[in-house]
Design an enzyme around this catalytic site. Structure first.
Site, PDB file in Angstrom:
ATOM      1  N   ASN A 102     -10.354  -0.384   0.728  1.00 12.54           N
ATOM      2  CA  ASN A 102      -8.892  -0.269   0.619  1.00 12.54           C
ATOM      3  C   ASN A 102      -8.446  -0.933  -0.689  1.00 12.54           C
ATOM      4  O   ASN A 102      -8.612  -2.134  -0.858  1.00 12.54           O
ATOM      5  CB  ASN A 102      -8.274  -0.964   1.841  1.00 12.54           C
ATOM      6  N   HIS A 117      -3.086   6.975   2.182  1.00 14.06           N
ATOM      7  CA  HIS A 117      -3.597   5.653   1.824  1.00 14.06           C
ATOM      8  C   HIS A 117      -4.933   5.417   2.544  1.00 14.06           C
ATOM      9  O   HIS A 117      -5.055   5.683   3.743  1.00 14.06           O
ATOM     10  CB  HIS A 117      -2.563   4.597   2.213  1.00 14.06           C
ATOM     11  N   CYS A 128       0.821  -1.224   0.000  1.00 12.48           N
ATOM     12  CA  CYS A 128       0.000   0.000   0.000  1.00 12.48           C
ATOM     13  C   CYS A 128       0.851   1.269   0.000  1.00 12.48           C
ATOM     14  O   CYS A 128       0.316   2.364  -0.141  1.00 12.48           O
ATOM     15  CB  CYS A 128      -0.948  -0.014   1.174  1.00 12.48           C
TER      16      CYS A 128
HETATM   17  N1  COA Z   1     -17.738  -8.181  11.892  1.00 14.89           N
HETATM   18  C1  COA Z   1     -18.048  -8.354  13.199  1.00 14.89           C
HETATM   19  N2  COA Z   1     -17.119  -8.611  14.127  1.00 14.89           N
HETATM   20  C2  COA Z   1     -15.843  -8.688  13.731  1.00 14.89           C
HETATM   21  C3  COA Z   1     -15.453  -8.510  12.387  1.00 14.89           C
HETATM   22  C4  COA Z   1     -16.461  -8.263  11.449  1.00 14.89           C
HETATM   23  N3  COA Z   1     -16.211  -8.072  10.138  1.00 14.89           N
HETATM   24  N4  COA Z   1     -14.110  -8.630  12.283  1.00 14.89           N
HETATM   25  C5  COA Z   1     -13.665  -8.871  13.541  1.00 14.89           C
HETATM   26  N5  COA Z   1     -14.709  -8.906  14.396  1.00 14.89           N
HETATM   27  C6  COA Z   1     -14.691  -9.124  15.844  1.00 14.89           C
HETATM   28  C7  COA Z   1     -13.462  -9.861  16.313  1.00 14.89           C
HETATM   29  O1  COA Z   1     -13.630 -11.258  16.178  1.00 14.89           O
HETATM   30  C8  COA Z   1     -13.386  -9.410  17.751  1.00 14.89           C
HETATM   31  O2  COA Z   1     -14.273 -10.179  18.506  1.00 14.89           O
HETATM   32  P1  COA Z   1     -13.876 -10.664  19.996  1.00 14.89           P
HETATM   33  O3  COA Z   1     -13.653  -9.386  20.767  1.00 14.89           O
HETATM   34  O4  COA Z   1     -15.060 -11.446  20.402  1.00 14.89           O
HETATM   35  O5  COA Z   1     -12.629 -11.453  19.811  1.00 14.89           O
HETATM   36  C9  COA Z   1     -13.914  -7.979  17.719  1.00 14.89           C
HETATM   37  O6  COA Z   1     -14.637  -7.864  16.502  1.00 14.89           O
HETATM   38  C10 COA Z   1     -12.833  -6.931  17.774  1.00 14.89           C
HETATM   39  O7  COA Z   1     -11.809  -7.295  16.845  1.00 14.89           O
HETATM   40  P2  COA Z   1     -10.609  -6.334  16.521  1.00 14.89           P
HETATM   41  O8  COA Z   1      -9.708  -7.044  15.564  1.00 14.89           O
HETATM   42  O9  COA Z   1     -10.015  -5.819  17.800  1.00 14.89           O
HETATM   43  O10 COA Z   1     -11.385  -5.129  15.833  1.00 14.89           O
HETATM   44  P3  COA Z   1     -10.814  -3.762  15.361  1.00 14.89           P
HETATM   45  O11 COA Z   1     -11.579  -2.675  15.974  1.00 14.89           O
HETATM   46  O12 COA Z   1      -9.313  -3.722  15.474  1.00 14.89           O
HETATM   47  O13 COA Z   1     -11.185  -3.776  13.827  1.00 14.89           O
HETATM   48  C11 COA Z   1     -10.069  -4.076  11.741  1.00 14.89           C
HETATM   49  C12 COA Z   1     -10.652  -4.772  12.978  1.00 14.89           C
HETATM   50  C13 COA Z   1      -9.498  -5.147  10.824  1.00 14.89           C
HETATM   51  C14 COA Z   1     -11.223  -3.370  11.049  1.00 14.89           C
HETATM   52  C15 COA Z   1      -9.005  -3.067  12.182  1.00 14.89           C
HETATM   53  O14 COA Z   1      -8.104  -3.681  13.060  1.00 14.89           O
HETATM   54  C16 COA Z   1      -8.253  -2.491  11.050  1.00 14.89           C
HETATM   55  O15 COA Z   1      -8.812  -1.854  10.183  1.00 14.89           O
HETATM   56  N6  COA Z   1      -6.921  -2.663  11.028  1.00 14.89           N
HETATM   57  C17 COA Z   1      -6.072  -2.167  10.012  1.00 14.89           C
HETATM   58  C18 COA Z   1      -6.212  -3.020   8.799  1.00 14.89           C
HETATM   59  C19 COA Z   1      -5.605  -2.432   7.590  1.00 14.89           C
HETATM   60  O16 COA Z   1      -5.712  -1.250   7.391  1.00 14.89           O
HETATM   61  N7  COA Z   1      -4.975  -3.261   6.764  1.00 14.89           N
HETATM   62  C20 COA Z   1      -4.408  -2.866   5.556  1.00 14.89           C
HETATM   63  C21 COA Z   1      -3.193  -2.050   5.784  1.00 14.89           C
HETATM   64  S1  COA Z   1      -2.643  -1.352   4.339  1.00 14.89           S
END
Ligand code: COA
Length: 319
Positions: A276, A246, A111
């Site tokens: 993304n 990004h 990215c």
């Molecule tokens: N729908 C519902 N629940 C979901 C879910 C979804 N699509 N994805 C994850 N969860 C759940 C998890 O299982 C977790 O449940 P638990 O607490 O029972 O274990 C809970 O939601 C929290 O998960 P978490 O990973 O802490 O959520 P988050 O707030 O960090 O959001 C992302 C997850 C992936 C959206 C976030 O971490 C993110 O955007 N990260 C950066 C990713 C990125 O930008 N990648 C590309 C880089 S270029």
């Protein structure tokens, strides 16, 4: 004088998938996706390939620049999702657009690819080796998405963005302030492997991600590198008109804005509509801003990317 963004272009495949459709595939909801990521819809390629999307965006950028194909000295395509390894996507674009005088190569710094590509173009220009380049980010991330993994399939989309970069001064007068970083020791937080090679253990063709780690990394490192860029350029954060970042996640962008102490209006976003699209995000957003007349001549911009590798970086320019 800065490298001129002589033209921009973008392409989105026609099929749109909204959060409701995703919530029929995995255990999630429109509300969860919007709250945690900002994404509402994304485009998914069906007939299009990374090369066809790159060529479409590239053609529009060339037209926007009013340049002939033979004027381009170099074409770079940034991608992590090409359907093929050989020939490279840039050669496909070179053929499709008739860039008969251009060298061609693909790059992969995920990215951060548009920033890396800009740094490479700038280096070649400073060395007096090229004058005009076509820089493209093109991704079909739906190729590598595991549609049963709710932590990743909600995030990504497909599309391409392109910019024609032109040197309009002697190389020694060209101003370039671009800083890139990498930390391979954290590479395991975002991975994907391809189907050949003897030593690939374990093999997994899908994008696998530690979302929390990537989130923390982005919110910390992007403001830092923006600070480095501004210091090197001798410009204050208040003087910047737009931060073109990004488009990984709305909350990441809001977090970066907070850390920099700047209002969110300075951080244009299209992640809501497109998700993304890795290295295509930044040129697509630039194209959108340019066509809407949002960026005015001589306005000050910082562009910054971050992603797998891990890699991150940014550059300063004046429009
Ligand atoms: N729908 C519902 N629940 C979901 C879910 C979804 N699509 N994805 C994850 N969860 C759940 C998890 O299982 C977790 O449940 P638990 O607490 O029972 O274990 C809970 O939601 C929290 O998960 P978490 O990973 O802490 O959520 P988050 O707030 O960090 O959001 C992302 C997850 C992936 C959206 C976030 O971490 C993110 O955007 N990260 C950066 C990713 C990125 O930008 N990648 C590309 C880089 S270029």
């Amino acid at each position: 004088m800065f490298i001129k963004f002589a033209g921009t272009g973008s392409y989105l495949p026609p099929k749109v998938v909204d959060n409701f459709e995703i919530s029929r595939m995995v255990d999630t909801s429109d509300e969860w996706i919007q709250t945690r990521t900002g994404v509402v819809t994304r485009h998914i390629a069906e007939k299009d390939t990374v090369a066809s999307m790159a060529a479409k965006a590239g053609r529009i950028a060339l037209e926007d620049a009013g340049m002939r194909p033979e004027e381009i000295d170099m074409v770079i395509v940034s991608t992590v999702s090409a359907e093929q390894v050989l020939p490279c996507v840039a050669c496909e674009v070179q053929k499709e657009l008739g860039l008969v005088n251009a060298s061609a190569l693909d790059i992969n710094s995920a990215c951060s690819g548009f920033i890396t590509g800009y740094q490479m173009v700038a280096g070649q220009m400073k060395a007096g080796m090229i004058k005009n380049a076509l820089l493209i980010g093109s991704e079909s991330l739906s190729n590598g998405v595991d549609w049963s993994d709710r932590s990743t399939c909600i995030l990504f989309g497909d599309g391409a963005g392109a910019a024609v970069l032109r040197m309009e001064c002697p190389p020694e007068e060209l101003e370039v302030t671009c800083i890139m970083h990498a930390d391979g020791s954290k590479g395991h937080h975002l991975t994907c492997s391809v189907g050949h090679g003897k030593h690939k253990v374990p093999f997994d063709e899908y994008y696998r991600m530690n979302g929390r780690e990537i989130f923390k990394f982005a919110v910390k490192k992007v403001p830092e590198v923006i600070g480095e860029v501004l210091e090197k350029q001798g410009v204050s954060v208040e003087e910047i008109d737009y931060f073109v970042l990004h488009q990984a996640n709305k909350r990441i962008i809001e977090g970066i804005a907070r850390r920099l102490g700047q209002t969110e209006e300075k951080f244009p976003m299209n992640v809501m509509r497109n998700g993304n699209i890795s290295s295509a995000c930044i040129p697509m957003l630039l194209d959108e801003m340019s066509r809407e007349g949002k960026i005015k001549p001589r306005e000050k911009l910082v562009l910054a990317g971050f992603g797998a590798g891990l890699t991150w970086g940014g550059f300063y320019t004046e429009w």
